[in-house]
Design an enzyme around this catalytic site. Structure first.
Site, PDB file in Angstrom:
ATOM      1  N   ASP A  75       0.826  -1.210   0.000  1.00 31.97           N
ATOM      2  CA  ASP A  75       0.000   0.000   0.000  1.00 31.97           C
ATOM      3  C   ASP A  75       0.865   1.268   0.000  1.00 31.97           C
ATOM      4  OD1 ASP A  75      -2.459   1.328  -0.023  1.00 31.97           O
ATOM      5  OD2 ASP A  75      -3.294   0.137   1.618  1.00 31.97           O
ATOM      6  N   GLU A 126       0.741   8.051  -9.746  1.00 30.27           N
ATOM      7  CA  GLU A 126       1.759   8.485 -10.718  1.00 30.27           C
ATOM      8  C   GLU A 126       1.788   7.528 -11.902  1.00 30.27           C
ATOM      9  OE1 GLU A 126       5.324  10.376  -9.593  1.00 30.27           O
ATOM     10  OE2 GLU A 126       4.598  10.894  -7.603  1.00 30.27           O
ATOM     11  N   TRP A 162      -2.491   3.275  -5.983  1.00 28.38           N
ATOM     12  CA  TRP A 162      -3.739   3.998  -6.244  1.00 28.38           C
ATOM     13  C   TRP A 162      -3.757   4.736  -7.582  1.00 28.38           C
ATOM     14  CZ3 TRP A 162      -2.495   7.000  -1.174  1.00 28.38           C
ATOM     15  CH2 TRP A 162      -2.468   6.109  -0.095  1.00 28.38           C
ATOM     16  N   ASP A 176      -9.476   3.344  -3.981  1.00 31.48           N
ATOM     17  CA  ASP A 176     -10.230   2.190  -3.485  1.00 31.48           C
ATOM     18  C   ASP A 176     -11.645   2.128  -4.070  1.00 31.48           C
ATOM     19  OD1 ASP A 176      -8.086   1.574  -1.915  1.00 31.48           O
ATOM     20  OD2 ASP A 176      -9.172   1.629  -0.016  1.00 31.48           O
TER      21      ASP A 176
END
Ligand SMILES: *[C@@H]1O[C@H](CO)[C@@H](O)[C@H](O)[C@H]1NC(C)=O
Ligand SMILES: *[C@@H]1O[C@H](CO)[C@@H](O)[C@H](O)[C@H]1NC(C)=O
Length: 409
Positions: free
Chosen positions: A176, A213, A210, A231
């Site tokens: 994460d 980039e 997520w 998410d």
């Protein structure tokens, strides 16, 4: 990436080239539907672990349980994966998410399983899961703490933590992006990639950055899958927007590394059956990881029926490994398609509007020559229309989809 980062990567490439030589490389060929697909031929995954030749399948604790996990839940889930028949369909990973560890490392700097919830430790849990013929996944974070802030992250401890995971015989790491101190992900994630490679065990590496980039443009050299989105939540808008964001990066996915629009919400109760059917169909077509996110110990028949559709799973696991994409959009009526091995084509007619519609896929939109005659297999109705030419149409309910494999005669 700074100068020292580049230097480290340079050395890393040299080290890894030898591994690539002997390591398993995925089979399959690049796709032909879109010209950008040729990009998939030009890369080699630095991790070189031979995993992810097809998208990963399994279960993860987060979407349903959040932080409320313990070793009994994980064992019962492993039991249910086998007894339900899901394991035999290819759902092999049983993955812990956040909150499995103590707040602090031990005096030697090692991560420690949370005594109150995982008293037997992670190695014992891995042994249990392995005895069932399944694989165990774990979770950490490329920052100082995990997102729950209840346990340490692995930033600065990559080598040690990778060795710990290997010593526990863990098979998969979801990594994460919380508390990341502003260091660029390209730098943080490659450190863990390298540490996993040096750990002595083949460990699937799932980047959870997520999509911040544009990891599709660099993570294929670093890991086996990368999140392209924030998410998912258990509702229609969240699911459709993740499908769309993920779709932009289709050309970057292929055997060894996959775009990840986040885990499945099928069975968690926030969407209607036809919405979950669309969710599962589009994830399968897009070669997304199929990670179940519901409580498989108590799933209802309708949930099982969706998750266990062998014909839909076969699209996801097709060895060609080309991500299907949105090829036509007319208001809320969308055609998604992608090539499969043996010149087959997978097609989804997806009605995102509020009323039933007559939807058509034209051969010119889905990579078939106008004269092609196909058998059209409906993967949800389990029926076949033979000798279809030029176009395929169907009445599709609101928020539902039809999914087909077209086999040229
Ligand atoms: C679920 O499926 C089983 C077997 O396929 C069947 O016996 C049972 O009646 C079904 N339950 C419901 C609620 O449909
Ligand atoms: C649906 O559209 C196709 C043409 O795109 C047409 O051939 C077919 O008759 C239509 N079906 C219905 C039920 O309107």
């Amino acid at each position: 990436m700074g100068e020292s980062g580049l230097h480290a990567c340079g050395l890393f490439v040299l080290t890894v080239m030898m591994v690539v030589g002997v390591g398993a490389i995925c089979g399959g060929a690049p796709g032909l539907l879109n010209s950008e697909s040729t990009e998939t031929t030009s890369w080699r995954n630095l991790l070189a672990n031979g995993l992810a030749c097809t998208p990963q399948m399994g279960w993860n604790s987060w979407n349903h349980f959040g932080c409320k996990i313990d070793e009994n839940l994980i064992k019962e889930t492993a039991d249910a994966m086998v007894s339900s028949g899901l394991a035999a369909l290819g759902y092999h990973y049983v993955n812990l998410d956040d909150c499995w560890g103590e707040k602090n490392r031990d005096s030697d700097g090692n991560l420690v399983a949370k005594h109150s919830t995982f008293p037997s430790g992670i190695k014992a849990l891995a042994d249990y899961v392995h005895k069932k013929g399944l694989k165990l996944g774990i979770y950490s974070d490329a920052g100082t703490q995990t997102c729950s802030k209840t346990m340490p992250g692995s930033l600065g401890h990559e080598e040690k933590d990778a060795k710990t995971f290997a010593s526990w015989e863990v098979d998969y790491l979801k990594y994460d992006n919380c508390e990341n101190t502003g260091i660029r992900p390209q730098e943080r994630y490659i450190k863990m990639s390298k540490a996993l490679l040096n750990s002595g065990r083949s460990i699937f590496f799932s980047l959870c950055e997520w999509g911040q980039e544009d990891p599709a443009t660099w993570a294929k050299d670093v890991g086996n899958s990368w999140r392209t989105t924030g998410d998912i939540e258990d509702n229609w808008d969240s699911m459709t927007s993740r499908a769309d964001e993920n779709d932009k990066w289709a050309a970057h996915a292929g055997p060894g590394g996959w775009n990840d629009p986040d885990m499945l919400e099928v069975g968690n109760g926030g969407m209607r059956k036809e919405e979950y059917q669309s969710h599962f169909s589009i994830w399968a077509l897009a070669k997304a990881p199929l990670l179940i996110g519901c409580d498989v110990r108590s799933m209802d028949n309708s949930t099982f029926e969706l998750l266990s559709n062998k014909e839909v799973i076969a699209v996801n696991q097709d060895e060609l490994g080309v991500q299907g994409r949105k090829v036509k959009k007319d208001g809320n009526l969308e055609v998604w398609a992608g090539p499969l091995s043996d010149n087959k084509v997978a097609v989804v007619l997806w009605n995102r509007g509020s009323s039933q519609a007559n939807m058509t896929a034209h051969w010119s939109d889905i990579g078939l020559s106008p004269s092609a005659v196909v058998d059209a297999r409906d993967l949800w109705a389990h029926s076949t229309q033979s000798s279809v030419q030029g176009q395929l149409w169907a009445q599709v309910d609101s928020h539902a989809c039809k999914m087909y494999i077209l086999t040229p005669k």
